[in-house]
Design a protein around this motif. Structure first.
Motif, PDB file in Angstrom:
ATOM      1  N   LEU A  74     -79.904   4.173  13.615  1.00  0.00           N
ATOM      2  CA  LEU A  74     -78.712   4.950  13.271  1.00  0.00           C
ATOM      3  C   LEU A  74     -77.727   4.932  14.435  1.00  0.00           C
ATOM      4  N   ALA A  75     -78.237   5.120  15.642  1.00  0.00           N
ATOM      5  CA  ALA A  75     -77.372   5.080  16.824  1.00  0.00           C
ATOM      6  C   ALA A  75     -76.724   3.704  16.965  1.00  0.00           C
ATOM      7  N   ALA A  76     -77.512   2.652  16.755  1.00  0.00           N
ATOM      8  CA  ALA A  76     -76.985   1.291  16.848  1.00  0.00           C
ATOM      9  C   ALA A  76     -75.918   1.046  15.786  1.00  0.00           C
ATOM     10  N   PHE A  77     -76.139   1.581  14.584  1.00  0.00           N
ATOM     11  CA  PHE A  77     -75.182   1.407  13.499  1.00  0.00           C
ATOM     12  C   PHE A  77     -73.840   2.061  13.830  1.00  0.00           C
ATOM     13  N   VAL A  78     -73.892   3.293  14.333  1.00  0.00           N
ATOM     14  CA  VAL A  78     -72.659   4.007  14.672  1.00  0.00           C
ATOM     15  C   VAL A  78     -71.910   3.293  15.784  1.00  0.00           C
ATOM     16  N   LEU A  79     -72.645   2.790  16.771  1.00  0.00           N
ATOM     17  CA  LEU A  79     -71.996   2.072  17.864  1.00  0.00           C
ATOM     18  C   LEU A  79     -71.377   0.771  17.375  1.00  0.00           C
ATOM     19  N   VAL A  80     -72.011   0.123  16.407  1.00  0.00           N
ATOM     20  CA  VAL A  80     -71.485  -1.141  15.877  1.00  0.00           C
ATOM     21  C   VAL A  80     -70.164  -0.917  15.150  1.00  0.00           C
ATOM     22  N   ILE A  81     -70.079   0.157  14.368  1.00  0.00           N
ATOM     23  CA  ILE A  81     -68.859   0.378  13.584  1.00  0.00           C
ATOM     24  C   ILE A  81     -67.761   1.089  14.362  1.00  0.00           C
TER      25      ILE A  81
END
Length: 211
Positions: free
Chosen positions: A12-19
């Motif tokens: 989830l953290a990686a997803f938010v950072l990606v977007i």
């Protein structure tokens, strides 16, 4: 090995950072809009190779730092919390750009240059370095086994998330750009949602204690 529930939270953290808007995101969208999907995919390949570079450097570095300097965990955690809150503010500050508000007047580049720029854009991207150095320690614990192995596990997870999200963005950049241009209310929803998740992750990270 890191437990599955921890991997989900990290994803989830990686997803938010990606977007969240950054050099990688802006470059991929710009190339996809101006040169098409093929150029976007080639650029994405360069970006992914840049992630591999970061993962290798950080995995070896964290193994040395966390064993040699106990206070390093607290320092890295503080940096991570501050950076998350900074990204949250950037998402909702007045006149902030949405994900797909990128320049579209770039001149065409050959495949080799597209890959090279994608690679260098990621390698020189401070957001990626800060993410790895500040987030990895929050999920790495001695009882889970080798710190190096855990770092690689997190790195592979991050690459899968990043590739999946960016690949979809590359394929749909033009259509989504038009959608957001015609529906500004969704731009605001996207910004506040991103800011909310980033803030929640910052709070979670600040409450995490070293093991």
């Amino acid at each position: 090995m890191i437990p599955f529930n921890e991997i989900l939270l990290f994803s989830l953290a990686a997803f938010v950072l990606v977007i969240s808007p950054g050099p990688n995101m802006l470059y991929l969208i710009s190339r996809s809009i101006t040169q098409g999907k093929k150029a976007g995919i080639i650029s994405l390949a360069g970006v992914i190779c840049g992630f591999l570079f970061h993962i290798t450097m950080v995995s070896f570095g964290l193994t040395a730092i966390l064993f040699a300097v106990p206070i390093a965990y607290t320092i890295l955690k503080t940096i991570g919390v501050v950076y998350l809150l900074y990204l949250a503010f950037q998402a909702i500050k007045p006149n902030s750009k949405g994900i797909f508000e990128t320049p579209n007047n770039l001149s065409p580049d050959k495949p080799g240059k597209l890959f090279r720029i994608g690679f260098l854009t990621n390698v020189l991207n401070p957001k990626v370095a800060v993410f790895y150095l500040s987030f990895f320690p929050q999920f790495i614990k001695p009882e889970y086994g080798s710190i190096f192995t855990q770092s690689i596990q997190l790195g592979i997870t991050q690459i899968i998330v990043s590739f999946s999200v960016n690949f979809i963005i590359v394929l749909t950049a033009s259509k989504v750009s038009v959608f957001f241009s015609n529906n500004p209310v969704w731009v605001k929803i996207q910004k506040w949602f991103m800011a909310g998740v980033l803030t929640a992750l910052a709070i979670k990270m600040s409450l995490t204690k070293a093991q």
